[in-house]
Design a protein around this motif. Sequence first.
Motif, PDB file in Angstrom:
ATOM      1  N   THR A  65      -7.159  -0.269  -0.065  1.00  0.00           N
ATOM      2  CA  THR A  65      -6.349   0.757  -0.734  1.00  0.00           C
ATOM      3  C   THR A  65      -5.728   0.207  -2.013  1.00  0.00           C
ATOM      4  O   THR A  65      -5.740   0.872  -3.056  1.00  0.00           O
ATOM      5  N   ILE A  66      -5.203  -1.004  -1.931  1.00  0.00           N
ATOM      6  CA  ILE A  66      -4.596  -1.645  -3.102  1.00  0.00           C
ATOM      7  C   ILE A  66      -5.645  -1.859  -4.193  1.00  0.00           C
ATOM      8  O   ILE A  66      -5.417  -1.566  -5.366  1.00  0.00           O
ATOM      9  N   ARG A  81      -8.513  -0.246  -4.637  1.00  0.00           N
ATOM     10  CA  ARG A  81      -8.911   1.047  -5.191  1.00  0.00           C
ATOM     11  C   ARG A  81      -7.888   1.563  -6.193  1.00  0.00           C
ATOM     12  O   ARG A  81      -8.242   2.075  -7.252  1.00  0.00           O
ATOM     13  N   TYR A  82      -6.617   1.424  -5.859  1.00  0.00           N
ATOM     14  CA  TYR A  82      -5.544   1.880  -6.740  1.00  0.00           C
ATOM     15  C   TYR A  82      -5.629   1.173  -8.097  1.00  0.00           C
ATOM     16  O   TYR A  82      -5.580   1.820  -9.140  1.00  0.00           O
ATOM     17  N   TYR A  83      -5.769  -0.144  -8.077  1.00  0.00           N
ATOM     18  CA  TYR A  83      -5.793  -0.885  -9.336  1.00  0.00           C
ATOM     19  C   TYR A  83      -7.094  -0.676 -10.113  1.00  0.00           C
ATOM     20  O   TYR A  83      -7.084  -0.655 -11.345  1.00  0.00           O
ATOM     21  N   MET A 100       2.465   1.909  -3.414  1.00  0.00           N
ATOM     22  CA  MET A 100       1.561   2.514  -4.383  1.00  0.00           C
ATOM     23  C   MET A 100       1.349   4.001  -4.093  1.00  0.00           C
ATOM     24  O   MET A 100       1.135   4.777  -5.012  1.00  0.00           O
ATOM     25  N   ASN A 101       1.417   4.386  -2.822  1.00  0.00           N
ATOM     26  CA  ASN A 101       1.276   5.798  -2.455  1.00  0.00           C
ATOM     27  C   ASN A 101       2.601   6.546  -2.543  1.00  0.00           C
ATOM     28  O   ASN A 101       2.672   7.706  -2.150  1.00  0.00           O
ATOM     29  N   LYS A 102       3.641   5.849  -3.018  1.00  0.00           N
ATOM     30  CA  LYS A 102       4.990   6.417  -3.176  1.00  0.00           C
ATOM     31  C   LYS A 102       5.557   6.921  -1.843  1.00  0.00           C
ATOM     32  O   LYS A 102       6.219   7.938  -1.794  1.00  0.00           O
ATOM     33  N   ASN A 110      -5.618  -2.029   4.102  1.00  0.00           N
ATOM     34  CA  ASN A 110      -4.578  -1.945   3.077  1.00  0.00           C
ATOM     35  C   ASN A 110      -5.009  -2.626   1.786  1.00  0.00           C
ATOM     36  O   ASN A 110      -4.723  -2.136   0.694  1.00  0.00           O
ATOM     37  N   SER A 118       0.825  -1.207   0.000  1.00  0.00           N
ATOM     38  CA  SER A 118       0.000   0.000   0.000  1.00  0.00           C
ATOM     39  C   SER A 118       0.862   1.262   0.000  1.00  0.00           C
ATOM     40  O   SER A 118       0.593   2.206  -0.752  1.00  0.00           O
ATOM     41  N   GLU A 123      -8.858   2.138 -10.105  1.00  0.00           N
ATOM     42  CA  GLU A 123      -8.720   3.470 -10.709  1.00  0.00           C
ATOM     43  C   GLU A 123      -7.745   3.438 -11.885  1.00  0.00           C
ATOM     44  O   GLU A 123      -7.987   4.066 -12.913  1.00  0.00           O
ATOM     45  N   LYS A 124      -6.665   2.696 -11.750  1.00  0.00           N
ATOM     46  CA  LYS A 124      -5.685   2.581 -12.828  1.00  0.00           C
ATOM     47  C   LYS A 124      -6.307   1.887 -14.041  1.00  0.00           C
ATOM     48  O   LYS A 124      -6.117   2.318 -15.178  1.00  0.00           O
TER      49      LYS A 124
END
Length: 132
Positions: free
Chosen positions: A102-103, A105-107, A50-52, A99, A47, A109-110
């Motif tokens: 969050t992971i 959601r990231y994928y 992905m948030n850098k 977490n 997580s 959205e991507k």
Amino acid sequence: MVGISILVGCLLGAIIGINAPTISYTYSKYLAIAVVAALDSVFGGISSLMNKKFDIKIFISGFFGNAILAILLTILGQKLNVDIYLAAIIVFVWRMFMNLGTIRRYYVEKWTENFKNKKEQKETKNKKTSQG
């Protein structure tokens, strides 16, 4: 490439799992809580990656620190005859699900962004061919 890595990991895990000795009931609570704590750290690391905001020092210290703290809580709970390790499991599993959300959601959205970009490129291409 990722598929091959997953397949190799699954095969390796199955082979090791079949040939590994079983864990005694005495130590199963300790191992279970250490694995849950370590998985929490892994999901937290993914997580933060992905948030850098990933830092290897924080990941390693959290990985071992969480596992050791969880094992110590289990030992203390056994000495007091109270299942304190259940509180640690609840917290670690809750954090894992947060977490994982969050992971996910990231994928999502991507994937949505890539889908929109491909659709816009296709529409732009169609406009150019219809005009020219």
